[in-house]
Design a protein around this motif. Structure first.
Motif, PDB file in Angstrom:
ATOM      1  N   ILE A 150     -40.265   3.443 -20.954  1.00 30.85           N
ATOM      2  CA  ILE A 150     -40.067   2.686 -19.708  1.00 30.85           C
ATOM      3  C   ILE A 150     -40.493   1.237 -19.892  1.00 30.85           C
ATOM      4  O   ILE A 150     -39.767   0.304 -19.514  1.00 30.85           O
ATOM      5  N   ARG A 151     -41.667   1.020 -20.499  1.00 27.21           N
ATOM      6  CA  ARG A 151     -42.146  -0.351 -20.683  1.00 27.21           C
ATOM      7  C   ARG A 151     -41.271  -1.127 -21.659  1.00 27.21           C
ATOM      8  O   ARG A 151     -40.997  -2.318 -21.464  1.00 27.21           O
ATOM      9  N   VAL A 152     -40.830  -0.459 -22.724  1.00 30.96           N
ATOM     10  CA  VAL A 152     -39.964  -1.109 -23.706  1.00 30.96           C
ATOM     11  C   VAL A 152     -38.625  -1.497 -23.082  1.00 30.96           C
ATOM     12  O   VAL A 152     -38.124  -2.608 -23.292  1.00 30.96           O
ATOM     13  N   THR A 153     -38.049  -0.592 -22.323  1.00 28.13           N
ATOM     14  CA  THR A 153     -36.770  -0.887 -21.663  1.00 28.13           C
ATOM     15  C   THR A 153     -36.911  -2.069 -20.727  1.00 28.13           C
ATOM     16  O   THR A 153     -36.063  -2.977 -20.694  1.00 28.13           O
ATOM     17  N   ARG A 154     -37.997  -2.077 -19.976  1.00 27.70           N
ATOM     18  CA  ARG A 154     -38.237  -3.175 -19.039  1.00 27.70           C
ATOM     19  C   ARG A 154     -38.372  -4.496 -19.786  1.00 27.70           C
ATOM     20  O   ARG A 154     -37.796  -5.513 -19.386  1.00 27.70           O
ATOM     21  N   PHE A 155     -39.113  -4.486 -20.890  1.00 24.72           N
ATOM     22  CA  PHE A 155     -39.309  -5.702 -21.687  1.00 24.72           C
ATOM     23  C   PHE A 155     -37.992  -6.196 -22.274  1.00 24.72           C
ATOM     24  O   PHE A 155     -37.656  -7.390 -22.186  1.00 24.72           O
TER      25      PHE A 155
END
Length: 273
Positions: A61-66
């Motif tokens: 989730i954090r990687v996709t957001r970044f």
């Protein structure tokens, strides 16, 4: 209309499935007794083992957001997508980049069945049945070629997947073939079971590996940091590099100590120059 392929009609409930085991670790409902047996065996070694699955999911989730927000990427190729959860790649990416296109790849029949349902109300999300450890099978797929533009940057995800590969090719060689096909400016994210190579934690990693390999699932290799870093050939790692999944740009300060198993799964994001 969105595109998909027909899911295999026969689901073998006598053999554990990687996707269904992860679903069981995440307290999902799309798993069978054989999958839950794997979870029970792993928890005998590490009662908090489910935290590895949660750390992997939150890393995604954090990687996709970044990548969507900071990288401005609008194309995602998610290898080994697994079963849908509350926050899938397309939901996170399209919330930031509404025009983002996401192609999921998996060959688990239960995942494929859910994939068809996933596609019904989202014409920018597509699903491919292919072996993610055979790059040409994925890259040459007609749906992948139709919906992803390989002249523009793409985000490729191999999250919680390649530690389940135990074939003759090296994981680094598989990843090199994928990376060679990506245009400049693309991002690659990998998460992987880790052998921390310390007297305190290496025995835990090896016990977990032994359970995975001798369970009804039969896969789950805990590789060293050097082995995992080799899976990013030619890429520039985004700071902070290869770290524990839970430590890759967390959403807030750490207020409780890590469970030992959380030291056994790492992730990183690399950018192709």
């Amino acid at each position: 209309m969105p595109s998909t392929q027909t899911a295999p009609a026969q689901i073998d409930t006598t053999k554990a499935s990687i996707a269904r085991v992860y679903d069981a670790f995440l307290n999902g409902k799309d798993n069978y007794e054989i999958d839950r047996e794997v979870v029970r065996r792993v928890r005998k070694v590490a009662p908090e083992a489910s935290q590895m699955a949660w750390d992997n999911r939150e890393f995604l989730i954090r990687v996709t957001r970044f990548i969507a927000a900071q990288g401005g990427i609008k194309q995602f190729l998610d290898l080994g997508s697994g079963l849908p959860t509350a926050e899938n790649t397309h939901q996170v990416a399209q919330r930031i980049q509404p025009e983002a296109r996401v192609v999921y790849v998996d060959n688990d029949p239960v995942v494929l069945a859910h994939g068809r349902a996933l596609l019904e109300d989202n014409d920018q999300t597509h699903f491919v049945s292919a072996d993610i450890f055979v790059p040409r099978e994925v890259l040459d797929n007609e749906i992948v070629q139709r919906h992803l533009d390989f002249t523009e940057p793409i985000a490729l995800f191999q999250l919680g997947t390649i530690h389940h590969y135990a074939g003759e090719r090296s994981p680094a060689d598989i990843m090199r073939e994928y990376i060679d096909a990506l245009p400049s400016g693309s991002y690659v994210a990998i998460s992987h079971f880790l052998d921390p190579e310390t007297p305190e934690l290496s025995p835990l990693a090896r016990r977990l590996e032994d359970v995975f390999l001798h369970s009804p699932m039969g896969t789950g290799v805990f590789r060293t940091r050097a082995e995992i870093e080799s899976m990013f050939p030619g890429l520039e790692l985004v700071a902070p590099g290869l770290v524990l999944c839970v430590n890759w740009w967390p959403d807030g300060p750490r207020i409780k100590p890590l469970d030992p198993v959380q030291n056994c799964i790492v992730g990183a994001v690399g950018r192709k120059p």
